[in-house]
Design a protein around this motif. Structure first.
Motif, PDB file in Angstrom:
ATOM      1  N   SER A   1      28.118  29.929  34.192  1.00  0.00           N
ATOM      2  CA  SER A   1      28.917  29.958  35.426  1.00  0.00           C
ATOM      3  C   SER A   1      28.212  29.252  36.589  1.00  0.00           C
ATOM      4  O   SER A   1      28.692  29.300  37.719  1.00  0.00           O
ATOM      5  N   GLY A   2      27.107  28.591  36.316  1.00  0.00           N
ATOM      6  CA  GLY A   2      26.481  27.759  37.335  1.00  0.00           C
ATOM      7  C   GLY A   2      25.643  28.521  38.348  1.00  0.00           C
ATOM      8  O   GLY A   2      25.302  27.984  39.401  1.00  0.00           O
TER       9      GLY A   2
ATOM     10  N   PRO B   1      28.821  27.212  42.787  1.00  0.00           N
ATOM     11  CA  PRO B   1      29.351  28.085  41.736  1.00  0.00           C
ATOM     12  C   PRO B   1      30.576  28.863  42.211  1.00  0.00           C
ATOM     13  O   PRO B   1      31.399  29.272  41.409  1.00  0.00           O
ATOM     14  N   HIS B   2      30.706  29.007  43.555  1.00  0.00           N
ATOM     15  CA  HIS B   2      31.852  29.754  44.089  1.00  0.00           C
ATOM     16  C   HIS B   2      33.180  29.029  43.843  1.00  0.00           C
ATOM     17  O   HIS B   2      34.239  29.605  43.986  1.00  0.00           O
ATOM     18  N   LEU B   3      33.091  27.714  43.505  1.00  0.00           N
ATOM     19  CA  LEU B   3      34.344  26.986  43.270  1.00  0.00           C
ATOM     20  C   LEU B   3      34.882  27.201  41.861  1.00  0.00           C
ATOM     21  O   LEU B   3      36.032  26.882  41.570  1.00  0.00           O
TER      22      LEU B   3
ATOM     23  N   GLY C   1      39.374  28.345  37.235  1.00  0.00           N
ATOM     24  CA  GLY C   1      39.795  29.221  36.135  1.00  0.00           C
ATOM     25  C   GLY C   1      38.684  29.966  35.441  1.00  0.00           C
ATOM     26  O   GLY C   1      38.854  30.395  34.310  1.00  0.00           O
ATOM     27  N   LEU C   2      37.529  30.107  36.104  1.00  0.00           N
ATOM     28  CA  LEU C   2      36.446  30.865  35.471  1.00  0.00           C
ATOM     29  C   LEU C   2      36.245  32.210  36.161  1.00  0.00           C
ATOM     30  O   LEU C   2      36.128  32.275  37.382  1.00  0.00           O
ATOM     31  N   ALA C   3      36.249  33.280  35.373  1.00  0.00           N
ATOM     32  CA  ALA C   3      35.952  34.610  35.915  1.00  0.00           C
ATOM     33  C   ALA C   3      34.709  35.150  35.222  1.00  0.00           C
ATOM     34  O   ALA C   3      34.575  35.044  34.002  1.00  0.00           O
ATOM     35  N   HIS C   4      33.803  35.697  36.021  1.00  0.00           N
ATOM     36  CA  HIS C   4      32.529  36.195  35.487  1.00  0.00           C
ATOM     37  C   HIS C   4      32.341  37.633  35.968  1.00  0.00           C
ATOM     38  O   HIS C   4      32.155  37.858  37.160  1.00  0.00           O
ATOM     39  N   VAL C   5      32.432  38.579  35.041  1.00  0.00           N
ATOM     40  CA  VAL C   5      32.176  39.974  35.398  1.00  0.00           C
ATOM     41  C   VAL C   5      30.695  40.229  35.115  1.00  0.00           C
ATOM     42  O   VAL C   5      30.276  40.306  33.967  1.00  0.00           O
ATOM     43  N   THR C   6      29.914  40.302  36.191  1.00  0.00           N
ATOM     44  CA  THR C   6      28.467  40.468  36.029  1.00  0.00           C
ATOM     45  C   THR C   6      28.134  41.954  35.915  1.00  0.00           C
ATOM     46  O   THR C   6      28.979  42.817  36.176  1.00  0.00           O
TER      47      THR C   6
ATOM     48  N   ALA D   1      39.220  40.741  37.004  1.00  0.00           N
ATOM     49  CA  ALA D   1      38.990  39.454  36.327  1.00  0.00           C
ATOM     50  C   ALA D   1      40.217  39.069  35.512  1.00  0.00           C
ATOM     51  O   ALA D   1      40.650  37.908  35.527  1.00  0.00           O
ATOM     52  N   LEU D   2      40.812  40.039  34.819  1.00  0.00           N
ATOM     53  CA  LEU D   2      41.954  39.714  33.953  1.00  0.00           C
ATOM     54  C   LEU D   2      43.181  39.288  34.750  1.00  0.00           C
ATOM     55  O   LEU D   2      43.898  38.380  34.336  1.00  0.00           O
ATOM     56  N   VAL D   3      43.412  39.939  35.920  1.00  0.00           N
ATOM     57  CA  VAL D   3      44.621  39.591  36.674  1.00  0.00           C
ATOM     58  C   VAL D   3      44.523  38.187  37.297  1.00  0.00           C
ATOM     59  O   VAL D   3      45.527  37.620  37.690  1.00  0.00           O
ATOM     60  N   SER D   4      43.322  37.623  37.347  1.00  0.00           N
ATOM     61  CA  SER D   4      43.205  36.257  37.882  1.00  0.00           C
ATOM     62  C   SER D   4      43.620  35.215  36.837  1.00  0.00           C
ATOM     63  O   SER D   4      43.578  34.027  37.109  1.00  0.00           O
ATOM     64  N   ARG D   5      44.016  35.680  35.670  1.00  0.00           N
ATOM     65  CA  ARG D   5      44.471  34.817  34.565  1.00  0.00           C
ATOM     66  C   ARG D   5      43.509  33.641  34.339  1.00  0.00           C
ATOM     67  O   ARG D   5      43.878  32.462  34.439  1.00  0.00           O
TER      68      ARG D   5
END
Ligand code: ATP
Length: 255
Positions: free
Chosen positions: A49-50, A71-73, A78-83, A147-151
Motif C-alpha cells: 500500500s506504499g 499513499p493517501h491517494l 480502489g485500495l483499502a488497507h485494514v491495518t 473497508a468493504l463498503v468502499s467497494r
C-alpha cells in the motif's frame, strides 16, 4: 495481475526484513499471507500500500507502482488497507465512520450502509455510539465493514480477526470470500487462524524470517499441514483439524 511483487526486499531504516519476495494476486482471488510472528507479513502489506518503500525489486498494484510519497491517494484508486491499528475515527459514531467509506450515488451509499449492518448485525444497536466506546472486537468489525463498503479493487486485511470470537471470524472470512468472488476484488489476508484461512483462500504464501518458505493452493497447503505447522516453529499451534488435510497434493517448497 492486480498485485505483482518481483524480488521485493523491504524493511525499516534501510534494513530488509522481507527479502526477494515474489507474489501475485489476480482479480477475484483471496490470497493468504501466513507465518509466525515477526515473519514479515505486516511489512509486506505496508509495502503493497506504499506506506514503506522497496529496498530492491518491483511492486505493481492496479497497474502502477505505489507512490510512497502519496499513499493517501491509493483509496481513490480502489485500495483499502485494514491495518492492525484499524485507523478509525474514535470521536465519530459507528454510522459516521461507515459513511466515510461509502462511495457512489445516494442509492449506492444507502445500500452500502445496509449491507454493512447486514454483515455485522452486532453493529446495528451501536450505530449511533461513539467508536471510542466500542469493544476491540466491535471496532475490528467496523474497520472491516468500512473497508468493504468502499467497494475496493484491492483489499489488504491485516489480522482482521484480532479480538474476535471464532464464530465471528468464520462469518467474516466467508463474507470476504464472497466479496472477492462477487466483485472481483483482489484480497490479501494476513490471518493467525490458519485452518480457518485455508478454508477461504485460493492460495497462500507462508513467510518465515522474511522469505517464502512454502506456497501453494489452499488444497496443497492443507495436504502439507505437518510441514506448515513446523514452519511456525511452535510459535503457536494450528488450533484444530490437522485432520482436514487433503492427502495427495503437494505444496511448493519455495526456498
Ligand atoms: P506479527 O504476526 O507479529 O504481526 P509479522 O509477520 O506481521 O508479525 P512484521 O510486523 O512485518 O511481522 O515484522 C517483521 C520484522 O520487522 C520483525 O522482526 C519486526 O521486529 C520488524 N519491524 C516491524 N516494524 C518495524 C519498525 N517500525 N521498525 C523496525 N523494525 C520493525
Amino acid at each position: 495481475m492486480v498485485i505483482q511483487l518481483r524480488g521485493l526486499s523491504t524493511g525499516y531504516a534501510g534494513v530488509p526484513v522481507v527479502r526477494d519476495l515474489d507474489l501475485d494476486v489476480d482479480e477475484g482471488e483471496v490470497v493468504g499471507l501466513l507465518g509466525p510472528n515477526g515473519a514479515g507479513k505486516t511489512t509486506t502489506l505496508l509495502a503493497i500500500s506504499g506506506m514503506i518503500r522497496p529496498l530492491a525489486g518491483e511492486i505493481e498494484v492496479l497497474g502502477s507502482r505505489p507512490s510512497t510519497r502519496q499513499p493517501h491517494l491509493l483509496p481513490r484508486r480502489g485500495l483499502a488497507h485494514v491495518t492492525e491499528s484499524r485507523n478509525l475515527f474514535y470521536e465519530l459514531t459507528v454510522k459516521e465512520n461507515l459513511r466515510l467509506g461509502l462511495r457512489g450515488s445516494k442509492a449506492d451509499k444507502a445500500k452500502g450502509m445496509s449491507d454493512a449492518f447486514e454483515l455485522f448485525p452486532a453493529l446495528v444497536p451501536l450505530a449511533d455510539r461513539r467508536t471510542a466506546l466500542l469493544s476491540g472486537g466491535e471496532q475490528q468489525m467496523l474497520a472491516v465493514a468500512r473497508a468493504l463498503v468502499s467497494r475496493p479493487k484491492v483489499l489488504l486485511l491485516d489480522e482482521m480477526s484480532l479480538g474476535l470470537a471464532p464464530v465471528i471470524v468464520e462469518r467474516l472470512l466467508a463474507a470476504v470470500r464472497d466479496v472477492a468472488s462477487r466483485t472481483g476484488c483482489a484480497i490479501v489476508l494476513v490471518e493467525q487462524h490458519v485452518h480457518l484461512a485455508l478454508r477461504v483462500v485460493d492460495r497462500a504464501y507462508v513467510l518465515a524470517h522474511g522469505t517464502v518458505s512454502m506456497s501453494g493452493t489452499a488444497e496443497e497447503l492443507n495436504a502439507q499441514r505437518a510441514v506448515l505447522e513446523s514452519s511456525y516453529l511452535g510459535d503457536f499451534a494450528l488450533d484444530d483439524g490437522a485432520t482436514d488435510a487433503a492427502p495427495g497434493a503437494s505444496a511448493v517448497a519455495a526456498g
